[in-house]
Write an enzyme that holds these catalytic residues in place. Structure first.
Site, PDB file in Angstrom:
ATOM      1  CE  LYS A 165      42.344  43.689  31.298  1.00 26.23           C
ATOM      2  NZ  LYS A 165      42.847  42.953  32.497  1.00 26.23           N
ATOM      3  CB  SER A 168      33.063  39.938  35.403  1.00 26.61           C
ATOM      4  OG  SER A 168      33.268  41.207  34.834  1.00 26.61           O
TER       5      SER A 168
HETATM    6  C1  PLP Z   1      34.788  41.190  31.862  1.00 26.25           C
HETATM    7  C2  PLP Z   1      35.988  41.280  32.743  1.00 26.25           C
HETATM    8  N1  PLP Z   1      35.816  41.335  34.054  1.00 26.25           N
HETATM    9  C3  PLP Z   1      36.836  41.383  34.906  1.00 26.25           C
HETATM   10  C4  PLP Z   1      38.135  41.369  34.479  1.00 26.25           C
HETATM   11  C5  PLP Z   1      39.231  41.366  35.503  1.00 26.25           C
HETATM   12  O1  PLP Z   1      40.067  42.506  35.534  1.00 26.25           O
HETATM   13  P1  PLP Z   1      41.581  42.335  35.907  1.00 26.25           P
HETATM   14  O2  PLP Z   1      42.245  41.606  34.782  1.00 26.25           O
HETATM   15  O3  PLP Z   1      42.092  43.733  36.039  1.00 26.25           O
HETATM   16  O4  PLP Z   1      41.665  41.565  37.167  1.00 26.25           O
HETATM   17  C6  PLP Z   1      38.381  41.296  33.126  1.00 26.25           C
HETATM   18  C7  PLP Z   1      39.749  41.219  32.629  1.00 26.25           C
HETATM   19  O5  PLP Z   1      40.036  40.724  31.580  1.00 26.25           O
HETATM   20  C8  PLP Z   1      37.274  41.262  32.231  1.00 26.25           C
HETATM   21  O6  PLP Z   1      37.457  41.177  30.902  1.00 26.25           O
END
Ligand code: PLP
Length: 325
Positions: free
Chosen positions: A54, A271
């Protein structure tokens, strides 16, 4: 964005913000699902200065708004965030001298709350049972009531979010695979990563497959990812860009993050574990290909959660030894 390669010596005068982007791509080799003719690589986004993917989106959102006057140091940047974007905003606002206010569900991991506060940002909590959508609704109202006070960064609807990935993450992945990438796999939160990387990769090669990963149910432990069917749809999300969408369970995301740490020495968050689980499903169906999966953040962001259980208590190792006189 003038990112410095993390492997090069840092030039005199470089600042924190020079270390956004140019993250490493690691080969994943120790999973039996990977057929002999397939290469699997992981883009390790915790190498960004703020510890997650991010940083890229937040830096671009802030720089674009400063450039066209929507933001200046007499305004407060406000947004809702599951945590990582909040850390990125707080860090960047600290460097640039911009007041920062983050709104998040009360149940986000403690590490994130503490880091955001460490960078001097104000933190406001919303009802955990309303999830990230509750935080979004609260910020929308507050920003609409005080437009003179706030710059609403609005990561879910701000095109600067995906453009960051179009201009940095996408070209990095294409370069790092020497243009050989055939599949890109990433989790969907705001969807900025997938929309930006996906569009850029398709510009290079329209045959590249884009695989989105989502939680398989609305209430889940995959912090940062959204169950799109039940959530407020991000304005920047275009489902038609995707070749496939995979639903992954919380437990599968956790287990795969644990396997990754044990087998490859890569300590990612859940994630990333879910995205890797999706990538392993994809590679298992291939005879050949070059698959890249993006790991959004590191495991140390979740030390206070069940992702990393404490080893079971054992008797103290020195309990039975007589003290040395
Ligand atoms: C831990 C984590 N994984 C995945 C994502 C997903 O990324 P994106 O917002 O670019 O889809 C985020 C976004 O906030 C995140 O904080």
């Amino acid at each position: 964005m003038h990112a410095v390669n993390i492997h090069s010596d840092s030039p005199i005068g470089s600042t924190a913000l020079d270390y956004v982007g140019n993250t490493p791509l690691f080969k994943i080799e120790r999973f039996e699902e990977i057929p002999a003719g397939v290469e699997l690589y992981a883009k390790a986004e915790w190498f960004n200065i703020g510890g997650s993917v991010k940083d890229r989106a937040a830096l671009r959102i802030i720089d674009d708004a400063l450039r066209d006057g929507r933001l200046n140091s007499s305004k407060t940047l406000i947004d809702s965030t599951s945590g990582n974007t909040g850390i990125a905003y707080a860090l960047i606002c600290a460097v640039k001298g911009i007041p920062c206010e983050m709104v998040m569900p009360e149940n986000v991991s403690e590490e994130r709350k503490r880091i955001i506060a460490a960078h001097g940002a104000k933190v406001t909590y919303t009802d955990p049972f309303e999830g990230s959508d509750g935080a979004i609704r609260y910020v929308r109202e507050l920003a609409a009531q005080h437009p003179e006070k706030y710059f609403y960064a609005n990561q879910y609807n701000n095109p600067s979010n995906w453009k960051a990935h179009y201009d940095t993450t996408g070209p990095e992945i294409y370069r790092q695979t020497h243009g050989r990438i055939t599949h890109f796999v990433a989790g969907l939160g705001t969807s900025g990563t997938m929309m930006g990387v996906g569009r850029r990769l398709r510009n290079y090669n329209p045959d590249i497959e884009l695989v989105g990963v989502q939680p398989d149910e609305p209430f889940n432990g995959l912090e940062g990812l959204k169950h799109m069917a039940s959530a407020i749809l991000p304005g920047i999300y275009d489902e038609s860009l995707l070749s496939r969408n995979l639903g992954i369970s919380t437990e599968a995301g956790y287990e795969t993050a644990r396997d990754l740490a044990r087998r490859e020495g890569l300590f990612a968050g859940q994630s990333g574990g879910a995205a890797l689980h999706g990538a392993l499903d994809v590679v298992a169906e291939l005879e050949e290909g070059v698959v890249v999966v993006l790991l959004p953040d590191g495991g140390s962001r979740y030390l206070s959660t069940n992702l990393w259980p404490l080893p079971a208590a054992s008797p103290l190792a020195n309990e039975h030894h007589a003290p040395v006189e």
